[in-house]
Design an enzyme around this catalytic site. Structure first.
Site, PDB file in Angstrom:
ATOM      1  N   PHE A 277      -1.584  15.919   5.186  1.00 47.57           N
ATOM      2  CA  PHE A 277      -1.907  15.457   3.840  1.00 47.57           C
ATOM      3  C   PHE A 277      -0.687  15.560   2.935  1.00 47.57           C
ATOM      4  CE2 PHE A 277      -3.705  15.680  -0.433  1.00 47.57           C
ATOM      5  CZ  PHE A 277      -4.495  14.553  -0.394  1.00 47.57           C
TER       6      PHE A 277
ATOM      7  N   ARG B  32       0.322  12.269  -8.787  1.00 49.22           N
ATOM      8  CA  ARG B  32       0.885  10.931  -8.567  1.00 49.22           C
ATOM      9  C   ARG B  32       2.259  10.788  -9.220  1.00 49.22           C
ATOM     10  NH1 ARG B  32      -3.290   7.676  -6.559  1.00 49.22           N
ATOM     11  NH2 ARG B  32      -5.359   7.962  -7.459  1.00 49.22           N
TER      12      ARG B  32
ATOM     13  N   ASP C 160      -3.755   5.227   6.690  1.00 46.56           N
ATOM     14  CA  ASP C 160      -4.200   6.446   7.362  1.00 46.56           C
ATOM     15  C   ASP C 160      -5.114   6.036   8.526  1.00 46.56           C
ATOM     16  OD1 ASP C 160      -4.636   9.208   7.738  1.00 46.56           O
ATOM     17  OD2 ASP C 160      -6.256   9.277   6.292  1.00 46.56           O
TER      18      ASP C 160
ATOM     19  N   GLU D   2       0.842  -1.209   0.000  1.00 48.75           N
ATOM     20  CA  GLU D   2       0.000   0.000   0.000  1.00 48.75           C
ATOM     21  C   GLU D   2       0.870   1.249   0.000  1.00 48.75           C
ATOM     22  OE1 GLU D   2      -2.481   1.572  -0.534  1.00 48.75           O
ATOM     23  OE2 GLU D   2      -4.320   0.848   0.359  1.00 48.75           O
ATOM     24  N   ASP D   3       0.288   2.340  -0.488  1.00 50.33           N
ATOM     25  CA  ASP D   3       1.012   3.610  -0.420  1.00 50.33           C
ATOM     26  C   ASP D   3       0.970   4.179   0.991  1.00 50.33           C
ATOM     27  OD1 ASP D   3      -1.715   4.068  -0.555  1.00 50.33           O
ATOM     28  OD2 ASP D   3      -1.621   5.582  -2.129  1.00 50.33           O
TER      29      ASP D   3
HETATM   30  P1  IMP Z   1      -7.322   4.743   5.112  1.00 51.90           P
HETATM   31  O1  IMP Z   1      -7.853   5.944   5.855  1.00 51.90           O
HETATM   32  O2  IMP Z   1      -6.214   4.086   5.875  1.00 51.90           O
HETATM   33  O3  IMP Z   1      -8.414   3.805   4.758  1.00 51.90           O
HETATM   34  O4  IMP Z   1      -6.687   5.300   3.783  1.00 51.90           O
HETATM   35  C1  IMP Z   1      -7.463   5.347   2.645  1.00 51.90           C
HETATM   36  C2  IMP Z   1      -6.798   5.973   1.475  1.00 51.90           C
HETATM   37  O5  IMP Z   1      -6.797   7.368   1.685  1.00 51.90           O
HETATM   38  C3  IMP Z   1      -5.364   5.634   1.181  1.00 51.90           C
HETATM   39  O6  IMP Z   1      -5.187   4.428   0.504  1.00 51.90           O
HETATM   40  C4  IMP Z   1      -5.015   6.801   0.285  1.00 51.90           C
HETATM   41  O7  IMP Z   1      -5.439   6.546  -1.026  1.00 51.90           O
HETATM   42  C5  IMP Z   1      -5.800   7.926   0.889  1.00 51.90           C
HETATM   43  N1  IMP Z   1      -4.960   8.794   1.730  1.00 51.90           N
HETATM   44  C6  IMP Z   1      -4.813   8.792   3.064  1.00 51.90           C
HETATM   45  N2  IMP Z   1      -3.965   9.746   3.470  1.00 51.90           N
HETATM   46  C7  IMP Z   1      -3.557  10.387   2.335  1.00 51.90           C
HETATM   47  C8  IMP Z   1      -2.658  11.489   2.089  1.00 51.90           C
HETATM   48  O8  IMP Z   1      -2.052  12.093   2.981  1.00 51.90           O
HETATM   49  N3  IMP Z   1      -2.521  11.843   0.787  1.00 51.90           N
HETATM   50  C9  IMP Z   1      -3.157  11.225  -0.242  1.00 51.90           C
HETATM   51  N4  IMP Z   1      -3.995  10.197  -0.045  1.00 51.90           N
HETATM   52  C10 IMP Z   1      -4.187   9.787   1.230  1.00 51.90           C
HETATM   53 MG    MG Z   2      -4.499   3.736  -1.546  1.00 56.11          MG
END
Ligand code: IMP
Ligand code: MG
Length: 185
Positions: A162, A175, A113, A109-110
């Site tokens: 962010f 990206r 969050d 995963e990238d």
């Molecule tokens: P989650 O909140 O862990 O479910 O993250 C969901 C998705 O939110 C990640 O896979 C990213 O695509 C996006 N995301 C979360 N934080 C960031 C950020 O700081 N920049 C860009 N995308 C983010």
């Molecule tokens: Mg993602």
């Protein structure tokens, strides 16, 4: 070499100003370390890297090539939809054509969050009874975590801010930035 020099200037997307945060060099060095660690941990197995599109594709590409040994890679995409009833939003996993039963899976995963995405993904993947599942994420925001997710391989722990670049987007853009930028506060 001009084209490998990290950008030191602020950058604007959709009226928001971002400043350089992690240079391409810093990212590459860390991924090399992770690659060595994963190569060591999977010395006697043939792991399946599972890249979560779209954001993780640059990281998965670089990490996969730092893996020294036999390995496979596959790509999945998560689709959100509203569940009927009380389940709320759940994720559908698209593109999982590789059978992961009894496989040693590394989800790539990238960013983790809130952890909701990973939580839902793991739930779906575990239904196929893989031998084990580990998580490799380039970025991790521990302060934002709302689920009991423990990434096994973390590139960088970062504050709840962010960020964009190197796969991470703002409304589909940014990206392709080679460095990672953080929203200026
Ligand atoms: P989650 O909140 O862990 O479910 O993250 C969901 C998705 O939110 C990640 O896979 C990213 O695509 C996006 N995301 C979360 N934080 C960031 C950020 O700081 N920049 C860009 N995308 C983010
Ligand atoms: Mg993602």
């Amino acid at each position: 070499m001009e084209h490998t020099r990290p950008n030191t200037e602020d950058i604007v997307f959709e009226g928001l100003t971002f400043e350089p945060y992690l240079s391409r060099e810093t990212i590459a060095n860390r991924i090399e370390q992770l690659g060595k660690q994963i190569s060591h941990d999977y010395k006697h197995t043939k792991p399946l890297f599972l890249c979560v599109l779209t954001g993780a594709f640059p990281f998965a590409s670089d990490l996969f090539r730092e893996f020294d040994g036999e390995a496979e890679i596959a790509f999945i995409r998560l689709k959100s939809y509203e569940g009927t009833g009380s389940t709320g939003e759940i994720k559908q996993v698209l593109g999982l054509s590789t059978n992961i039963t009894d496989r040693h899976v590394i989800v790539v995963e990238d960013i983790v969050d809130t952890g909701n995405t990973m939580h839902n993904l793991l739930k779906v993947l575990k239904e196929q009874n893989p031998a084990d599942i580990k998580i490799a994420t380039l970025l991790f925001k521990p302060e934002a975590l709302q689920r009991p997710i423990k990434p096994d391989y973390v590139g960088f722990e970062i504050p709840k801010k962010f960020i964009i670049g190197y796969g991470l987007d703002l409304d589909g853009l940014a990206r392709n930035l080679k460095d990672i930028y953080v929203l200026k506060s």
